[in-house]
Design an enzyme around this catalytic site. Sequence first.
Site, PDB file in Angstrom:
ATOM      1  N   HIS A 283     100.623  37.466  88.504  1.00 57.41           N
ATOM      2  CA  HIS A 283      99.542  36.906  87.688  1.00 57.41           C
ATOM      3  C   HIS A 283      98.371  36.607  88.614  1.00 57.41           C
ATOM      4  O   HIS A 283      98.464  36.854  89.820  1.00 57.41           O
ATOM      5  CB  HIS A 283      99.980  35.694  86.846  1.00 57.41           C
ATOM      6  CG  HIS A 283     100.325  34.452  87.620  1.00 57.41           C
ATOM      7  ND1 HIS A 283     101.526  34.302  88.287  1.00 57.41           N
ATOM      8  CD2 HIS A 283      99.638  33.292  87.817  1.00 57.41           C
ATOM      9  CE1 HIS A 283     101.565  33.108  88.844  1.00 57.41           C
ATOM     10  NE2 HIS A 283     100.430  32.481  88.595  1.00 57.41           N
TER      11      HIS A 283
ATOM     12  N   HIS B 299      96.701  33.859  89.629  1.00 53.11           N
ATOM     13  CA  HIS B 299      96.501  32.633  90.400  1.00 53.11           C
ATOM     14  C   HIS B 299      96.601  32.883  91.908  1.00 53.11           C
ATOM     15  O   HIS B 299      97.197  33.863  92.359  1.00 53.11           O
ATOM     16  CB  HIS B 299      97.516  31.570  89.979  1.00 53.11           C
ATOM     17  CG  HIS B 299      97.184  30.900  88.681  1.00 53.11           C
ATOM     18  ND1 HIS B 299      98.063  30.072  88.007  1.00 53.11           N
ATOM     19  CD2 HIS B 299      96.060  30.952  87.912  1.00 53.11           C
ATOM     20  CE1 HIS B 299      97.500  29.627  86.891  1.00 53.11           C
ATOM     21  NE2 HIS B 299      96.283  30.150  86.816  1.00 53.11           N
TER      22      HIS B 299
ATOM     23  N   ASP C 209      98.320  31.633  94.292  1.00 52.23           N
ATOM     24  CA  ASP C 209      99.619  31.749  94.947  1.00 52.23           C
ATOM     25  C   ASP C 209     100.248  33.127  94.770  1.00 52.23           C
ATOM     26  O   ASP C 209     101.318  33.399  95.329  1.00 52.23           O
ATOM     27  CB  ASP C 209     100.585  30.652  94.492  1.00 52.23           C
ATOM     28  CG  ASP C 209     100.665  30.485  92.994  1.00 52.23           C
ATOM     29  OD1 ASP C 209      99.975  31.212  92.261  1.00 52.23           O
ATOM     30  OD2 ASP C 209     101.435  29.614  92.540  1.00 52.23           O
TER      31      ASP C 209
ATOM     32  N   HIS D 267     102.930  30.846  81.396  1.00 53.38           N
ATOM     33  CA  HIS D 267     102.199  30.098  82.420  1.00 53.38           C
ATOM     34  C   HIS D 267     100.730  30.506  82.427  1.00 53.38           C
ATOM     35  O   HIS D 267      99.841  29.676  82.632  1.00 53.38           O
ATOM     36  CB  HIS D 267     102.845  30.366  83.777  1.00 53.38           C
ATOM     37  CG  HIS D 267     102.081  29.809  84.936  1.00 53.38           C
ATOM     38  ND1 HIS D 267     101.932  28.465  85.159  1.00 53.38           N
ATOM     39  CD2 HIS D 267     101.418  30.436  85.952  1.00 53.38           C
ATOM     40  CE1 HIS D 267     101.213  28.273  86.254  1.00 53.38           C
ATOM     41  NE2 HIS D 267     100.885  29.458  86.748  1.00 53.38           N
TER      42      HIS D 267
ATOM     43  N   CYS E 208     105.678  32.225  88.362  1.00 53.57           N
ATOM     44  CA  CYS E 208     105.433  30.888  87.841  1.00 53.57           C
ATOM     45  C   CYS E 208     105.752  30.746  86.352  1.00 53.57           C
ATOM     46  O   CYS E 208     105.683  29.638  85.804  1.00 53.57           O
ATOM     47  CB  CYS E 208     103.984  30.486  88.099  1.00 53.57           C
ATOM     48  SG  CYS E 208     103.593  30.365  89.855  1.00 53.57           S
TER      49      CYS E 208
ATOM     50  N   LYS F 285     110.755  28.324  85.668  1.00 52.51           N
ATOM     51  CA  LYS F 285     110.856  27.052  86.368  1.00 52.51           C
ATOM     52  C   LYS F 285     112.210  26.895  87.043  1.00 52.51           C
ATOM     53  O   LYS F 285     113.239  27.279  86.483  1.00 52.51           O
ATOM     54  CB  LYS F 285     110.655  25.897  85.374  1.00 52.51           C
ATOM     55  CG  LYS F 285     109.292  25.874  84.707  1.00 52.51           C
ATOM     56  CD  LYS F 285     108.183  25.656  85.723  1.00 52.51           C
ATOM     57  CE  LYS F 285     106.804  25.633  85.084  1.00 52.51           C
ATOM     58  NZ  LYS F 285     105.738  25.421  86.098  1.00 52.51           N
TER      59      LYS F 285
ATOM     60  N   ASN G  44     101.376  23.381  86.655  1.00 58.81           N
ATOM     61  CA  ASN G  44      99.994  23.644  86.279  1.00 58.81           C
ATOM     62  C   ASN G  44      99.930  24.329  84.912  1.00 58.81           C
ATOM     63  O   ASN G  44     100.387  25.459  84.758  1.00 58.81           O
ATOM     64  CB  ASN G  44      99.338  24.521  87.352  1.00 58.81           C
ATOM     65  CG  ASN G  44      97.920  24.920  87.002  1.00 58.81           C
ATOM     66  OD1 ASN G  44      97.289  24.346  86.113  1.00 58.81           O
ATOM     67  ND2 ASN G  44      97.397  25.905  87.705  1.00 58.81           N
TER      68      ASN G  44
ATOM     69  N   HIS H 117     108.324  28.625  92.119  1.00 60.50           N
ATOM     70  CA  HIS H 117     108.416  27.521  93.065  1.00 60.50           C
ATOM     71  C   HIS H 117     109.815  26.914  92.956  1.00 60.50           C
ATOM     72  O   HIS H 117     110.396  26.871  91.876  1.00 60.50           O
ATOM     73  CB  HIS H 117     107.367  26.449  92.759  1.00 60.50           C
ATOM     74  CG  HIS H 117     105.968  26.974  92.642  1.00 60.50           C
ATOM     75  ND1 HIS H 117     105.155  27.217  93.729  1.00 60.50           N
ATOM     76  CD2 HIS H 117     105.237  27.332  91.547  1.00 60.50           C
ATOM     77  CE1 HIS H 117     103.992  27.694  93.321  1.00 60.50           C
ATOM     78  NE2 HIS H 117     104.010  27.772  91.997  1.00 60.50           N
TER      79      HIS H 117
END
Length: 245
Positions: free
Chosen positions: A105, A107, A109, A168, A187, A190, A198, A228
């Site tokens: 995606h 973002h 990270d 997300h 992301c 989970k 976020n 994460h």
Amino acid sequence: MKTCFSTSFLYLITCFIFIAEGQQKGNSYQSEALQIEQISPNTFLHISYLNTDDFGKVACNGMIVINQGEALVFDTPANNEASIELINWLEQDQNVKVKGVVATHFHWDCVGGLNEFHAKGIPSFASDETIALAKSAGYPTPENGFKKKIILKAGQLKVINQFFGEGHTKDNFVAYAPSDKVIFGGCMIKALDAGSGNLEDANVGEWPTTVQKVKSAFSDAEIVIPGHGEIGGTDLLDYTIAMFQ
């Protein structure tokens, strides 16, 4: 170290055997900026760190698939330093050619180290939506787009990259390595006991439906890598679905 959680006891034992062999052969790496750990016969977890205003220093996961002298990287490390270390480890320590890097995606990270891959001539891939969103945000931008699905190969092993719906972010997709039964959920997925994280670009209403589609499509999955936190089994999919229902 991270462990392989599996609904199949035999597959779990196989995971630990390959991890142990990988450690003996030096198939791991650790510095202040980057960690790499083997989690199955052909897949590795890479962990880097992103400094954020809202969540502090955050550990960010990515995946590597290596087979027959070739590698694919899924999500860049979170910064240039860690990305250089990752590329050097693959090319110099593992003596493999990096065939491509995939951003799941838009973002930071996922794309924060993308320029280092481009500087080495490594092609990058993402959905058309991810490319558009990264460009709009002024972030490093993947070069090669696809609409809903693309299959890439490292050696003889294929990795399915597929968009199942919003969660997300509106562009988040997952990568699945069938040979090793590993889902890299990014992301969208989970870790157990993780919070919602976020939600700035999230579609919370569609999130559980999207993850259910992932679970149905890759029903033989054994290992799940979240964006994460600790890796696990398909219970991470169930946990994510329950969180947003």
